[in-house]
Design a protein around this motif. Structure first.
Motif, PDB file in Angstrom:
ATOM      1  N   ILE A 193       5.609  12.753   3.105  1.00  0.00           N
ATOM      2  CA  ILE A 193       4.270  13.549   2.672  1.00  0.00           C
ATOM      3  C   ILE A 193       3.819  14.387   3.659  1.00  0.00           C
ATOM      4  CG2 ILE A 193       1.857  13.118   1.864  1.00  0.00           C
ATOM      5  CD1 ILE A 193       2.906  10.592   0.845  1.00  0.00           C
ATOM      6  N   SER A 240       0.901  -1.079   0.026  1.00  0.00           N
ATOM      7  CA  SER A 240      -0.061   0.025  -0.130  1.00  0.00           C
ATOM      8  C   SER A 240       0.881   1.545   0.113  1.00  0.00           C
ATOM      9  CB  SER A 240      -0.874   0.241   1.222  1.00  0.00           C
ATOM     10  OG  SER A 240      -0.137   0.153   2.398  1.00  0.00           O
ATOM     11  N   CYS A 241       0.243   2.328  -0.154  1.00  0.00           N
ATOM     12  CA  CYS A 241       1.089   3.729  -0.010  1.00  0.00           C
ATOM     13  C   CYS A 241       1.726   3.609   1.444  1.00  0.00           C
ATOM     14  CB  CYS A 241       0.189   4.761  -0.115  1.00  0.00           C
ATOM     15  SG  CYS A 241      -0.992   4.781  -1.656  1.00  0.00           S
ATOM     16  N   CYS A 271       5.499   2.372   2.363  1.00  0.00           N
ATOM     17  CA  CYS A 271       6.493   3.192   2.315  1.00  0.00           C
ATOM     18  C   CYS A 271       6.268   4.584   3.011  1.00  0.00           C
ATOM     19  CB  CYS A 271       6.916   3.578   0.655  1.00  0.00           C
ATOM     20  SG  CYS A 271       7.301   2.145  -0.225  1.00  0.00           S
ATOM     21  N   HIS A 272       5.114   4.787   3.322  1.00  0.00           N
ATOM     22  CA  HIS A 272       5.052   6.268   3.631  1.00  0.00           C
ATOM     23  C   HIS A 272       4.266   5.897   5.062  1.00  0.00           C
ATOM     24  CE1 HIS A 272       6.014   8.570   0.135  1.00  0.00           C
ATOM     25  NE2 HIS A 272       4.991   7.802  -0.671  1.00  0.00           N
ATOM     26  N   PRO A 311       3.675   5.937  -8.523  1.00  0.00           N
ATOM     27  CA  PRO A 311       4.115   4.606  -7.673  1.00  0.00           C
ATOM     28  C   PRO A 311       3.146   3.253  -8.001  1.00  0.00           C
ATOM     29  CG  PRO A 311       2.679   6.182  -6.133  1.00  0.00           C
ATOM     30  CD  PRO A 311       3.329   6.960  -7.624  1.00  0.00           C
ATOM     31  N   SER A 340      13.776   2.838  -1.544  1.00  0.00           N
ATOM     32  CA  SER A 340      12.468   2.250  -1.012  1.00  0.00           C
ATOM     33  C   SER A 340      12.361   0.876  -1.396  1.00  0.00           C
ATOM     34  CB  SER A 340      11.627   3.062  -1.652  1.00  0.00           C
ATOM     35  OG  SER A 340      11.530   2.839  -3.019  1.00  0.00           O
ATOM     36  N   HIS A 341      11.651  -0.073  -0.899  1.00  0.00           N
ATOM     37  CA  HIS A 341      11.422  -1.135  -1.136  1.00  0.00           C
ATOM     38  C   HIS A 341       9.764  -1.432  -1.548  1.00  0.00           C
ATOM     39  CE1 HIS A 341      14.735  -3.482   1.248  1.00  0.00           C
ATOM     40  NE2 HIS A 341      15.159  -2.231   0.616  1.00  0.00           N
ATOM     41  N   GLY A 342       9.544  -1.961  -2.673  1.00  0.00           N
ATOM     42  CA  GLY A 342       8.122  -2.144  -3.132  1.00  0.00           C
ATOM     43  C   GLY A 342       7.522  -3.715  -3.212  1.00  0.00           C
ATOM     44  N   LYS A 351      15.071  18.120  -5.390  1.00  0.00           N
ATOM     45  CA  LYS A 351      14.211  18.779  -4.644  1.00  0.00           C
ATOM     46  C   LYS A 351      14.638  19.392  -3.243  1.00  0.00           C
ATOM     47  CE  LYS A 351       9.245  18.490  -2.806  1.00  0.00           C
ATOM     48  NZ  LYS A 351       7.972  17.969  -3.203  1.00  0.00           N
ATOM     49  N   THR A 375      12.413   7.059   0.067  1.00  0.00           N
ATOM     50  CA  THR A 375      11.122   7.762  -0.078  1.00  0.00           C
ATOM     51  C   THR A 375      11.047   8.977   0.455  1.00  0.00           C
ATOM     52  OG1 THR A 375      10.250   5.620   0.260  1.00  0.00           O
ATOM     53  CG2 THR A 375       8.700   7.222   0.892  1.00  0.00           C
ATOM     54  N   ARG A 417      15.378   5.344  -5.189  1.00  0.00           N
ATOM     55  CA  ARG A 417      15.547   6.463  -4.586  1.00  0.00           C
ATOM     56  C   ARG A 417      14.992   6.085  -2.883  1.00  0.00           C
ATOM     57  NH1 ARG A 417      13.550  10.943  -9.053  1.00  0.00           N
ATOM     58  NH2 ARG A 417      15.756  11.050  -9.879  1.00  0.00           N
ATOM     59  N   GLN A 423      -0.048  12.486  -9.317  1.00  0.00           N
ATOM     60  CA  GLN A 423       1.188  11.935  -8.548  1.00  0.00           C
ATOM     61  C   GLN A 423       0.959  10.256  -8.291  1.00  0.00           C
ATOM     62  OE1 GLN A 423       1.715  10.441  -5.516  1.00  0.00           O
ATOM     63  NE2 GLN A 423       4.061  10.209  -5.998  1.00  0.00           N
ATOM     64  N   PHE A 479       6.351  17.622  -7.630  1.00  0.00           N
ATOM     65  CA  PHE A 479       6.794  16.642  -6.749  1.00  0.00           C
ATOM     66  C   PHE A 479       7.784  15.623  -7.113  1.00  0.00           C
ATOM     67  CE2 PHE A 479       2.636  18.446  -6.538  1.00  0.00           C
ATOM     68  CZ  PHE A 479       2.217  18.377  -5.541  1.00  0.00           C
ATOM     69  N   MET A 480       8.220  15.076  -6.273  1.00  0.00           N
ATOM     70  CA  MET A 480       9.239  13.764  -6.636  1.00  0.00           C
ATOM     71  C   MET A 480      10.743  14.734  -6.350  1.00  0.00           C
ATOM     72  SD  MET A 480       7.316  11.647  -6.926  1.00  0.00           S
ATOM     73  CE  MET A 480       6.943   9.951  -7.735  1.00  0.00           C
ATOM     74  N   TRP A 481      11.612  13.850  -6.265  1.00  0.00           N
ATOM     75  CA  TRP A 481      13.029  14.392  -5.999  1.00  0.00           C
ATOM     76  C   TRP A 481      13.552  15.330  -7.147  1.00  0.00           C
ATOM     77  CZ3 TRP A 481      15.392  14.904  -1.610  1.00  0.00           C
ATOM     78  CH2 TRP A 481      15.231  13.865  -0.579  1.00  0.00           C
TER      79      TRP A 481
HETATM   80  C1  HEC Z   1       7.688   1.113  -2.612  1.00  0.00           C
HETATM   81  C2  HEC Z   1       7.432   2.334  -1.740  1.00  0.00           C
HETATM   82  C3  HEC Z   1       6.585   3.486  -2.123  1.00  0.00           C
HETATM   83  C4  HEC Z   1       5.276   3.243  -2.227  1.00  0.00           C
HETATM   84  C5  HEC Z   1       4.486   1.925  -2.286  1.00  0.00           C
HETATM   85  C6  HEC Z   1       4.497   4.398  -2.431  1.00  0.00           C
HETATM   86  N1  HEC Z   1       5.508   5.597  -2.548  1.00  0.00           N
HETATM   87 FE1  HEC Z   1       5.264   7.459  -2.618  1.00  0.00          FE
HETATM   88  N2  HEC Z   1       7.208   7.893  -2.797  1.00  0.00           N
HETATM   89  C7  HEC Z   1       8.243   6.668  -2.698  1.00  0.00           C
HETATM   90  C8  HEC Z   1       9.505   7.057  -3.154  1.00  0.00           C
HETATM   91  C9  HEC Z   1      10.591   6.470  -3.201  1.00  0.00           C
HETATM   92  C10 HEC Z   1       9.223   8.601  -3.638  1.00  0.00           C
HETATM   93  C11 HEC Z   1      10.362   9.470  -4.406  1.00  0.00           C
HETATM   94  C12 HEC Z   1      10.241   9.079  -5.546  1.00  0.00           C
HETATM   95  C13 HEC Z   1      10.993   9.861  -6.520  1.00  0.00           C
HETATM   96  O1  HEC Z   1      11.659  11.165  -6.300  1.00  0.00           O
HETATM   97  O2  HEC Z   1      11.591   9.435  -7.764  1.00  0.00           O
HETATM   98  C14 HEC Z   1       7.782   8.718  -3.358  1.00  0.00           C
HETATM   99  C15 HEC Z   1       7.333  10.188  -3.539  1.00  0.00           C
HETATM  100  C16 HEC Z   1       5.995  10.483  -3.271  1.00  0.00           C
HETATM  101  C17 HEC Z   1       5.383  11.789  -3.237  1.00  0.00           C
HETATM  102  C18 HEC Z   1       5.950  13.127  -3.290  1.00  0.00           C
HETATM  103  C19 HEC Z   1       6.221  13.938  -2.294  1.00  0.00           C
HETATM  104  C20 HEC Z   1       7.021  15.255  -2.739  1.00  0.00           C
HETATM  105  O3  HEC Z   1       7.212  16.221  -1.804  1.00  0.00           O
HETATM  106  O4  HEC Z   1       7.354  15.548  -3.740  1.00  0.00           O
HETATM  107  C21 HEC Z   1       4.016  11.385  -2.802  1.00  0.00           C
HETATM  108  C22 HEC Z   1       2.980  12.639  -2.744  1.00  0.00           C
HETATM  109  C23 HEC Z   1       3.883  10.137  -2.655  1.00  0.00           C
HETATM  110  N3  HEC Z   1       4.889   9.511  -3.033  1.00  0.00           N
HETATM  111  C24 HEC Z   1       2.398   9.472  -2.380  1.00  0.00           C
HETATM  112  C25 HEC Z   1       2.438   7.973  -2.697  1.00  0.00           C
HETATM  113  C26 HEC Z   1       0.977   7.302  -2.883  1.00  0.00           C
HETATM  114  C27 HEC Z   1      -0.293   8.135  -2.775  1.00  0.00           C
HETATM  115  C28 HEC Z   1       1.294   6.116  -2.942  1.00  0.00           C
HETATM  116  C29 HEC Z   1       0.173   5.119  -3.202  1.00  0.00           C
HETATM  117  C30 HEC Z   1      -0.506   5.146  -4.337  1.00  0.00           C
HETATM  118  C31 HEC Z   1       2.765   6.042  -2.848  1.00  0.00           C
HETATM  119  N4  HEC Z   1       3.197   7.126  -2.704  1.00  0.00           N
HETATM  120  C32 HEC Z   1       3.249   4.674  -2.888  1.00  0.00           C
HETATM  121  C33 HEC Z   1       7.957   5.541  -2.332  1.00  0.00           C
HETATM  122  C34 HEC Z   1       6.724   4.736  -2.245  1.00  0.00           C
END
Ligand code: HEC
Ligand code: HEC
Length: 351
Positions: free
Chosen positions: A114, A80-81, A84-85, A139, A99-101, A271, A111, A109, A135, A123-125
């Motif tokens: 939020i 789920s989201c 990692c968060h 993921p 991160s591990h998915g 970022k 995580t 990268r 966004q 958004f994103m790094w």
């Molecule tokens: C496997 C781990 C993982 C999962 C599952 C995951 N994320 Fe993330 N999330 C990350 C990583 C790693 C980044 C940074 C990605 C990048 O910069 O390329 C990120 C970045 C983000 C950001 C950007 C934050 C910012 O300040 O720019 C948001 C918003 C976010 N995720 C929401 C979600 C949501 C909503 C879900 C579910 C639908 C989700 N993530 C699922 C690992 C995960």
């Protein structure tokens, strides 16, 4: 005899009554109200998120939260989201650098946290996504995160009567579950993740009883001298992309912002992350290379790489003695907002 009994009864009951009232009142003052309201804290800039296109409602928030916690969103219903968060670590994970998915696959990268995303335009790094409602597609479709499609998620959700009801409650007109509504609900939940009640905030709002120690005061002074230009108060980010002199990792070969813009001048820029709750969101940087705040600070004082791309804001070396370093870290710890990290309204709930 009767009066004696009465007196005994009062003697026994009074402390119990006082205890219960105290408990009742304290649980009132500490527990935030159930409803989530978006707040622009005093002195903060205007948020950039367009609430008129997706107003946050209690039902939309509840649905978004349910989706955020639901592994159903991944292909094999494993991730789920919130895998990692995690709320109590500032909506990131702390047990590994990258991160591990799904299937334990490793991403490239660390995580990102939020929080306070209503003030973020991108958004994103590397800033590769410019809309919070788009966004989650990143993921969801990433083969190393959730490896799914929005269409498949909608199919799965349609089989659940509980979700049918929740979508109807959140979006009113009919029970139709659509991809766009999945994204809108997730955005309503995420934009509600707000942190502004740390010791630092109490200080800035001059609240009763809030006081910095001498060490924290010196730390704030040093912060404003060396860090403020990028980690700008009160959000602790200038919402821009900068190269802060990390030696590039030869294996990951992550160029950061240049991947998106293809401008050479954006090489190695990432970022500028907010530093709110930084105490609990280790490891640090886009590749999670620093395990603790001491290692992070050593980078800024001793580890800046020589590079034509280095931000001009860091062109003057930062020098600090050991005491100053301790003070600066003490200040960073005043950005921890315990109420936010343990706010029960954001906990998983089964209903
Ligand atoms: C496997 C781990 C993982 C999962 C599952 C995951 N994320 Fe993330 N999330 C990350 C990583 C790693 C980044 C940074 C990605 C990048 O910069 O390329 C990120 C970045 C983000 C950001 C950007 C934050 C910012 O300040 O720019 C948001 C918003 C976010 N995720 C929401 C979600 C949501 C909503 C879900 C579910 C639908 C989700 N993530 C699922 C690992 C995960
Ligand atoms: C030139 C702008 C700039 C300055 C000045 C700057 N930083 Fe940063 N900071 C960044 C960027 C960009 C990143 C992310 C870099 C990356 O991951 O590649 C970052 C990352 C961090 C992180 C890691 C955050 C996380 O969530 O992983 C911490 C902690 C931090 N900085 C603290 C500081 C402190 C303390 C100072 C002052 C001594 C400082 N920074 C000065 C731009 C800056």
């Amino acid at each position: 005899m009767k009066t004696k009994l009465k007196a005994l009864c009062i003697a026994l009951c009074a402390p119990l009554l006082i205890f219960c009232t105290g408990f009742f009142l304290s649980s009132f003052s500490e527990e935030p109200k159930a409803e989530i309201k978006f707040v622009v804290p005093k002195g903060w800039p205007k948020p950039v998120y367009d609430f008129s296109k997706n107003p946050v409602t209690p039902e939309g928030f509840a649905l978004g939260k349910k989706l955020f916690f639901d592994p159903l969103l991944s292909k094999d219903s494993s991730t789920s989201c919130s895998t990692c968060h995690l709320q109590f670590t500032n909506y990131t994970h702390v047990d590994h650098a990258l991160s591990h998915g799904i299937n334990g696959l490793k991403g490239t990268r660390n995580t990102l946290s939020i929080m306070n995303l209503a003030w973020s335009k991108t958004f994103m790094w590397d800033g590769g996504v410019n809309n919070l409602e788009v966004q989650p597609l990143a993921p969801i479709t990433s083969p190393v995160e959730m490896d799914n499609t929005l269409e498949n998620i909608v199919l799965k959700l349609k089989r659940s009567t509980s979700y049918q009801k929740k979508f109807q409650k959140a979006f009113g007109d009919n029970t139709e579950i659509t991809g766009q509504r999945v994204l809108k609900a997730l955005a309503q939940f995420m934009v509600s993740i707000q942190t502004f009640n740390s010791k630092y905030d109490h200080m800035m709002r001059k609240e009763k009883g809030a006081e910095f120690t001498e060490q924290e005061k010196n730390g704030l002074k040093l912060f404003r001298q060396h860090c403020e230009s990028c980690h700008k108060e009160p959000l602790f980010t200038n919402n821009d992309y900068e190269y802060n002199g990390l030696e590039p990792d030869q294996k990951l070969k992550d160029g950061g912002r240049i991947k998106i813009t293809h401008n050479k001048s954006d090489s190695l820029k990432f970022k500028v992350p907010s530093l709110r709750n930084i105490e609990v969101s280790y490891p640090y940087m886009h590749d999670g290379r620093f395990r603790n705040l001491e290692m992070m600070l050593f980078h800024y004082t001793n580890g800046i790489a020589k590079s034509e791309f280095l931000s001009s804001k860091l062109s003057k070396p930062i020098t600090m003695d050991e005491q100053d370093k301790k003070d600066l870290i003490a200040f960073l710890k005043t950005l921890t907002d315990d109420r936010f990290l343990h706010d029960k309204r954001f906990y998983y709930s089964a209903d």
